[in-house]
Design a protein around this motif. Structure first.
Motif, PDB file in Angstrom:
ATOM      1  N   ASP A  11       2.109  -5.609 -11.202  1.00  0.00           N
ATOM      2  CA  ASP A  11       3.276  -4.718 -11.254  1.00  0.00           C
ATOM      3  C   ASP A  11       4.547  -5.558 -11.319  1.00  0.00           C
ATOM      4  OD1 ASP A  11       1.639  -2.534 -11.095  1.00  0.00           O
ATOM      5  OD2 ASP A  11       2.157  -2.001  -9.037  1.00  0.00           O
ATOM      6  N   LYS A  12       5.561  -5.008 -11.965  1.00  0.00           N
ATOM      7  CA  LYS A  12       6.842  -5.701 -12.108  1.00  0.00           C
ATOM      8  C   LYS A  12       7.820  -5.203 -11.047  1.00  0.00           C
ATOM      9  CE  LYS A  12       5.485  -7.505 -16.040  1.00  0.00           C
ATOM     10  NZ  LYS A  12       4.722  -8.705 -15.939  1.00  0.00           N
ATOM     11  N   LEU A  13       8.616  -6.123 -10.532  1.00  0.00           N
ATOM     12  CA  LEU A  13       9.630  -5.799  -9.533  1.00  0.00           C
ATOM     13  C   LEU A  13      10.963  -6.369  -9.977  1.00  0.00           C
ATOM     14  CD1 LEU A  13       7.603  -6.817  -6.355  1.00  0.00           C
ATOM     15  CD2 LEU A  13       7.991  -4.495  -7.156  1.00  0.00           C
ATOM     16  N   GLU A  14      11.999  -5.554  -9.956  1.00  0.00           N
ATOM     17  CA  GLU A  14      13.363  -6.020 -10.202  1.00  0.00           C
ATOM     18  C   GLU A  14      13.869  -6.570  -8.882  1.00  0.00           C
ATOM     19  OE1 GLU A  14      16.926  -6.673 -12.215  1.00  0.00           O
ATOM     20  OE2 GLU A  14      15.114  -5.830 -13.105  1.00  0.00           O
ATOM     21  N   ILE A  15      14.463  -7.754  -8.903  1.00  0.00           N
ATOM     22  CA  ILE A  15      15.007  -8.340  -7.676  1.00  0.00           C
ATOM     23  C   ILE A  15      16.490  -8.613  -7.887  1.00  0.00           C
ATOM     24  CG2 ILE A  15      14.267 -10.657  -8.360  1.00  0.00           C
ATOM     25  CD1 ILE A  15      13.943 -11.260  -5.323  1.00  0.00           C
ATOM     26  N   TYR A  16      17.289  -8.211  -6.905  1.00  0.00           N
ATOM     27  CA  TYR A  16      18.720  -8.440  -6.992  1.00  0.00           C
ATOM     28  C   TYR A  16      19.290  -8.566  -5.588  1.00  0.00           C
ATOM     29  CZ  TYR A  16      18.908  -3.391  -6.150  1.00  0.00           C
ATOM     30  OH  TYR A  16      18.737  -2.137  -5.617  1.00  0.00           O
ATOM     31  N   GLU A  17      20.487  -9.109  -5.528  1.00  0.00           N
ATOM     32  CA  GLU A  17      21.184  -9.263  -4.260  1.00  0.00           C
ATOM     33  C   GLU A  17      22.371  -8.310  -4.253  1.00  0.00           C
ATOM     34  OE1 GLU A  17      24.604 -10.459  -1.980  1.00  0.00           O
ATOM     35  OE2 GLU A  17      24.470 -10.830  -4.122  1.00  0.00           O
ATOM     36  N   LYS A  18      22.560  -7.621  -3.133  1.00  0.00           N
ATOM     37  CA  LYS A  18      23.705  -6.712  -2.988  1.00  0.00           C
ATOM     38  C   LYS A  18      24.239  -6.833  -1.569  1.00  0.00           C
ATOM     39  CE  LYS A  18      25.233  -1.989  -3.540  1.00  0.00           C
ATOM     40  NZ  LYS A  18      24.911  -0.634  -3.970  1.00  0.00           N
ATOM     41  N   ALA A  45       0.828  -1.214   0.000  1.00  0.00           N
ATOM     42  CA  ALA A  45       0.000   0.000   0.000  1.00  0.00           C
ATOM     43  C   ALA A  45       0.859   1.259   0.000  1.00  0.00           C
ATOM     44  CB  ALA A  45      -0.937  -0.006   1.210  1.00  0.00           C
ATOM     45  N   SER A  46       1.920   1.284   0.808  1.00  0.00           N
ATOM     46  CA  SER A  46       2.730   2.499   0.900  1.00  0.00           C
ATOM     47  C   SER A  46       3.468   2.792  -0.412  1.00  0.00           C
ATOM     48  CB  SER A  46       3.723   2.416   2.062  1.00  0.00           C
ATOM     49  OG  SER A  46       4.752   1.494   1.786  1.00  0.00           O
ATOM     50  N   LEU A  47       3.752   1.757  -1.201  1.00  0.00           N
ATOM     51  CA  LEU A  47       4.421   1.944  -2.487  1.00  0.00           C
ATOM     52  C   LEU A  47       3.438   2.075  -3.644  1.00  0.00           C
ATOM     53  CD1 LEU A  47       7.417  -0.544  -2.138  1.00  0.00           C
ATOM     54  CD2 LEU A  47       7.450   1.944  -1.901  1.00  0.00           C
ATOM     55  N   MET A  69      12.802  -3.771  -6.351  1.00  0.00           N
ATOM     56  CA  MET A  69      12.592  -2.411  -6.828  1.00  0.00           C
ATOM     57  C   MET A  69      11.471  -2.407  -7.866  1.00  0.00           C
ATOM     58  SD  MET A  69      15.213   0.223  -8.744  1.00  0.00           S
ATOM     59  CE  MET A  69      16.530  -0.348  -7.722  1.00  0.00           C
ATOM     60  N   PRO A  70      10.393  -1.624  -7.626  1.00  0.00           N
ATOM     61  CA  PRO A  70       9.334  -1.527  -8.634  1.00  0.00           C
ATOM     62  C   PRO A  70       9.896  -0.924  -9.926  1.00  0.00           C
ATOM     63  CG  PRO A  70       8.634  -0.537  -6.546  1.00  0.00           C
ATOM     64  CD  PRO A  70      10.108  -0.816  -6.446  1.00  0.00           C
ATOM     65  N   VAL A  71       9.500  -1.484 -11.060  1.00  0.00           N
ATOM     66  CA  VAL A  71       9.951  -0.983 -12.361  1.00  0.00           C
ATOM     67  C   VAL A  71       8.763  -0.878 -13.310  1.00  0.00           C
ATOM     68  CG1 VAL A  71      12.291  -1.902 -12.163  1.00  0.00           C
ATOM     69  CG2 VAL A  71      10.509  -3.298 -13.196  1.00  0.00           C
ATOM     70  N   THR A  72       8.944  -0.055 -14.328  1.00  0.00           N
ATOM     71  CA  THR A  72       7.966   0.046 -15.405  1.00  0.00           C
ATOM     72  C   THR A  72       8.609  -0.528 -16.653  1.00  0.00           C
ATOM     73  OG1 THR A  72       7.027   2.027 -14.417  1.00  0.00           O
ATOM     74  CG2 THR A  72       6.525   1.631 -16.731  1.00  0.00           C
ATOM     75  N   VAL A  73       7.886  -1.397 -17.323  1.00  0.00           N
ATOM     76  CA  VAL A  73       8.394  -2.026 -18.528  1.00  0.00           C
ATOM     77  C   VAL A  73       7.634  -1.447 -19.719  1.00  0.00           C
ATOM     78  CG1 VAL A  73       8.717  -4.216 -19.748  1.00  0.00           C
ATOM     79  CG2 VAL A  73       8.938  -4.130 -17.248  1.00  0.00           C
TER      80      VAL A  73
END
Length: 86
Positions: free
Chosen positions: A27-34, A19-21, A41-45
């Motif tokens: 919706d698409k989300l980029e997922i990565y490890e750091k 809800a806060s986002l 991270m929400p992304v627009t394609v």
């Protein structure tokens, strides 16, 4: 907040975060490890055709600016001054 890793490596994002986002189903989300942290991270394609057309348009505008066919403004104020004078 805790989330549990389920079968097929699935988790549920807590509804407060969704809800806060302003996220919604689909919706698409980029997922990565750091550094050992899982990041989402929400992304627009955009369709490739759209991006290619936009790129072509931008190149045309840059060319027009180089050739003096489009005005260039030093500030927002000068842009508005020009718009108001028309």
């Amino acid at each position: 907040m805790l989330a549990e890793l389920r079968t097929k490596s699935q988790i549920t994002i807590p509804k407060e975060i969704v809800a806060s986002l302003g996220l919604a189903e689909g919706d698409k989300l980029e997922i990565y490890e750091k550094d050992g942290v899982i990041c989402l991270m929400p992304v627009t394609v955009y369709p490739k055709k759209y991006v290619d057309e936009l790129h072509k348009e931008i190149l045309g505008i840059k060319s027009d600016i180089r050739d003096g066919k489009r005005p260039v403004f030093d500030s927002i104020d000068s842009l508005f001054d020009k718009l108001e004078s028309n």
